[in-house]
Design a protein around this motif. Structure first.
Motif, PDB file in Angstrom:
ATOM      1  N   PRO A   9    -102.220  98.435 -19.323  1.00  0.00           N
ATOM      2  CA  PRO A   9    -103.319  97.687 -19.948  1.00  0.00           C
ATOM      3  C   PRO A   9    -104.487  98.614 -20.275  1.00  0.00           C
ATOM      4  O   PRO A   9    -104.793  99.540 -19.522  1.00  0.00           O
ATOM      5  CB  PRO A   9    -103.712  96.670 -18.882  1.00  0.00           C
ATOM      6  CG  PRO A   9    -102.524  96.546 -18.004  1.00  0.00           C
ATOM      7  CD  PRO A   9    -101.852  97.890 -18.020  1.00  0.00           C
ATOM      8  N   TYR A  10    -105.114  98.371 -21.410  1.00  0.00           N
ATOM      9  CA  TYR A  10    -106.261  99.164 -21.829  1.00  0.00           C
ATOM     10  C   TYR A  10    -107.496  98.277 -21.814  1.00  0.00           C
ATOM     11  O   TYR A  10    -107.518  97.220 -22.452  1.00  0.00           O
ATOM     12  CB  TYR A  10    -106.031  99.737 -23.232  1.00  0.00           C
ATOM     13  CG  TYR A  10    -107.181 100.607 -23.687  1.00  0.00           C
ATOM     14  CD1 TYR A  10    -107.269 101.931 -23.256  1.00  0.00           C
ATOM     15  CD2 TYR A  10    -108.174 100.105 -24.501  1.00  0.00           C
ATOM     16  CE1 TYR A  10    -108.334 102.735 -23.642  1.00  0.00           C
ATOM     17  CE2 TYR A  10    -109.241 100.898 -24.895  1.00  0.00           C
ATOM     18  CZ  TYR A  10    -109.311 102.211 -24.469  1.00  0.00           C
ATOM     19  OH  TYR A  10    -110.358 102.997 -24.850  1.00  0.00           O
ATOM     20  N   TYR A  11    -108.514  98.687 -21.092  1.00  0.00           N
ATOM     21  CA  TYR A  11    -109.742  97.903 -20.931  1.00  0.00           C
ATOM     22  C   TYR A  11    -110.617  98.018 -22.173  1.00  0.00           C
ATOM     23  O   TYR A  11    -111.028  99.103 -22.563  1.00  0.00           O
ATOM     24  CB  TYR A  11    -110.498  98.381 -19.693  1.00  0.00           C
ATOM     25  CG  TYR A  11    -111.778  97.627 -19.431  1.00  0.00           C
ATOM     26  CD1 TYR A  11    -111.764  96.261 -19.187  1.00  0.00           C
ATOM     27  CD2 TYR A  11    -112.996  98.288 -19.411  1.00  0.00           C
ATOM     28  CE1 TYR A  11    -112.938  95.569 -18.942  1.00  0.00           C
ATOM     29  CE2 TYR A  11    -114.175  97.610 -19.159  1.00  0.00           C
ATOM     30  CZ  TYR A  11    -114.138  96.242 -18.929  1.00  0.00           C
ATOM     31  OH  TYR A  11    -115.305  95.564 -18.691  1.00  0.00           O
ATOM     32  N   GLU A  14    -116.384  94.184 -21.754  1.00  0.00           N
ATOM     33  CA  GLU A  14    -116.752  92.825 -21.379  1.00  0.00           C
ATOM     34  C   GLU A  14    -117.100  92.006 -22.626  1.00  0.00           C
ATOM     35  O   GLU A  14    -117.708  92.494 -23.554  1.00  0.00           O
ATOM     36  CB  GLU A  14    -117.967  92.877 -20.456  1.00  0.00           C
ATOM     37  CG  GLU A  14    -118.396  91.534 -19.922  1.00  0.00           C
ATOM     38  CD  GLU A  14    -119.523  91.673 -18.928  1.00  0.00           C
ATOM     39  OE1 GLU A  14    -119.247  91.605 -17.721  1.00  0.00           O
ATOM     40  OE2 GLU A  14    -120.675  91.851 -19.360  1.00  0.00           O
ATOM     41  N   ARG A 150    -107.110  94.465 -22.882  1.00  0.00           N
ATOM     42  CA  ARG A 150    -107.703  93.516 -21.933  1.00  0.00           C
ATOM     43  C   ARG A 150    -109.219  93.502 -22.039  1.00  0.00           C
ATOM     44  O   ARG A 150    -109.857  94.536 -22.184  1.00  0.00           O
ATOM     45  CB  ARG A 150    -107.347  93.896 -20.498  1.00  0.00           C
ATOM     46  CG  ARG A 150    -105.887  93.921 -20.180  1.00  0.00           C
ATOM     47  CD  ARG A 150    -105.340  92.506 -19.996  1.00  0.00           C
ATOM     48  NE  ARG A 150    -104.046  92.508 -19.350  1.00  0.00           N
ATOM     49  CZ  ARG A 150    -102.905  92.749 -19.965  1.00  0.00           C
ATOM     50  NH1 ARG A 150    -102.897  93.069 -21.217  1.00  0.00           N
ATOM     51  NH2 ARG A 150    -101.770  92.718 -19.309  1.00  0.00           N
ATOM     52  N   PHE A 151    -109.775  92.308 -21.928  1.00  0.00           N
ATOM     53  CA  PHE A 151    -111.213  92.115 -21.880  1.00  0.00           C
ATOM     54  C   PHE A 151    -111.570  91.502 -20.540  1.00  0.00           C
ATOM     55  O   PHE A 151    -110.754  90.809 -19.926  1.00  0.00           O
ATOM     56  CB  PHE A 151    -111.678  91.143 -22.975  1.00  0.00           C
ATOM     57  CG  PHE A 151    -111.561  91.690 -24.359  1.00  0.00           C
ATOM     58  CD1 PHE A 151    -112.560  92.487 -24.899  1.00  0.00           C
ATOM     59  CD2 PHE A 151    -110.456  91.406 -25.145  1.00  0.00           C
ATOM     60  CE1 PHE A 151    -112.465  92.990 -26.186  1.00  0.00           C
ATOM     61  CE2 PHE A 151    -110.345  91.903 -26.427  1.00  0.00           C
ATOM     62  CZ  PHE A 151    -111.353  92.697 -26.953  1.00  0.00           C
ATOM     63  N   ASP A 152    -112.775  91.731 -20.120  1.00  0.00           N
ATOM     64  CA  ASP A 152    -113.326  91.038 -18.957  1.00  0.00           C
ATOM     65  C   ASP A 152    -114.237  89.961 -19.532  1.00  0.00           C
ATOM     66  O   ASP A 152    -115.228  90.275 -20.188  1.00  0.00           O
ATOM     67  CB  ASP A 152    -114.124  92.016 -18.092  1.00  0.00           C
ATOM     68  CG  ASP A 152    -114.723  91.340 -16.877  1.00  0.00           C
ATOM     69  OD1 ASP A 152    -114.195  90.298 -16.450  1.00  0.00           O
ATOM     70  OD2 ASP A 152    -115.724  91.857 -16.355  1.00  0.00           O
TER      71      ASP A 152
END
Length: 196
Positions: A9-11, A14, A150-152
């Motif tokens: 997964p790549y961050y 936010e 991926r998002f927060d």
């Protein structure tokens, strides 16, 4: 369309949301990233050669990631990502739908700003790059976008003033830029327009 990602997964950072009545999320921070990914997904699905990706039809991918249509009338019912109608003072919503998502039912607007030019440039860039890829390469990029990015997500409680939250988030010990001030003002006006 959930498939185990082939990459770690790549961050992507936010995203801050404010939930409105009817379970509609307004994006307070992260709009540019989400808009860019929505354009990329649209272009990838458009160029899926009628096959779709991940053993899913092109129509089902569009329904999952772009918009839902009324099958009997072929008109769009709801977009997964779009500008809020209340923020549509200058026609950005119609521009996004008509010019970027190629929705012929959206009104045509002769809007030309730096922002709309950036939207068109992003779409043109993706069209150019995706158009040169093999079907397998396009599917791999699609798989990465939908499975590995991926998002927060943070949701702002209704007890907080959204404008103040935005200002606090963007306070880096120096004055807000003109663009940040404008965005903050638009958030303020949107909240006032939506107030009962």
């Amino acid at each position: 369309t959930t498939v185990t990602g082939e990459y770690d997964p790549y961050y992507m950072g936010e995203v801050v949301l404010s939930v409105k009545p009817g379970n509609v999320n307004s994006v307070i921070d992260g709009q540019q990233r989400l808009t860019t990914l929505a354009i990329l997904l649209f272009v990838l699905i458009k160029h899926s050669e009628g096959k779709g990706y991940l053993k899913t039809s092109k129509e089902d991918l569009e329904k999952t990631y772009i918009c839902q249509r009324d099958c009997s009338a072929s008109s769009v019912v709801a977009y997964k990502f779009c500008y809020d109608e209340r923020q549509n003072v200058r026609g950005y919503r119609e521009f996004l739908l008509r010019e970027i998502f190629e929705d012929s039912t959206a009104p045509r607007v002769g809007l030309k700003t730096l922002y709309t030019s950036n939207l068109v440039a992003a779409k043109k860039y993706f069209e150019e790059k995706v158009g040169k890829l093999s079907y397998e390469e396009k599917e791999r990029i699609f798989r990465i976008v939908v499975n590995d990015l991926r998002f927060d997500y943070q949701t702002i409680s209704s007890e907080f003033d959204v404008q103040l939250v935005f200002e606090t988030m963007n306070n880096r010990g120096k004055p807000l830029t003109t663009l940040e001030k404008l965005k903050n003002r638009l958030i303020y006006l949107t909240e006032k327009i939506g107030a009962p």
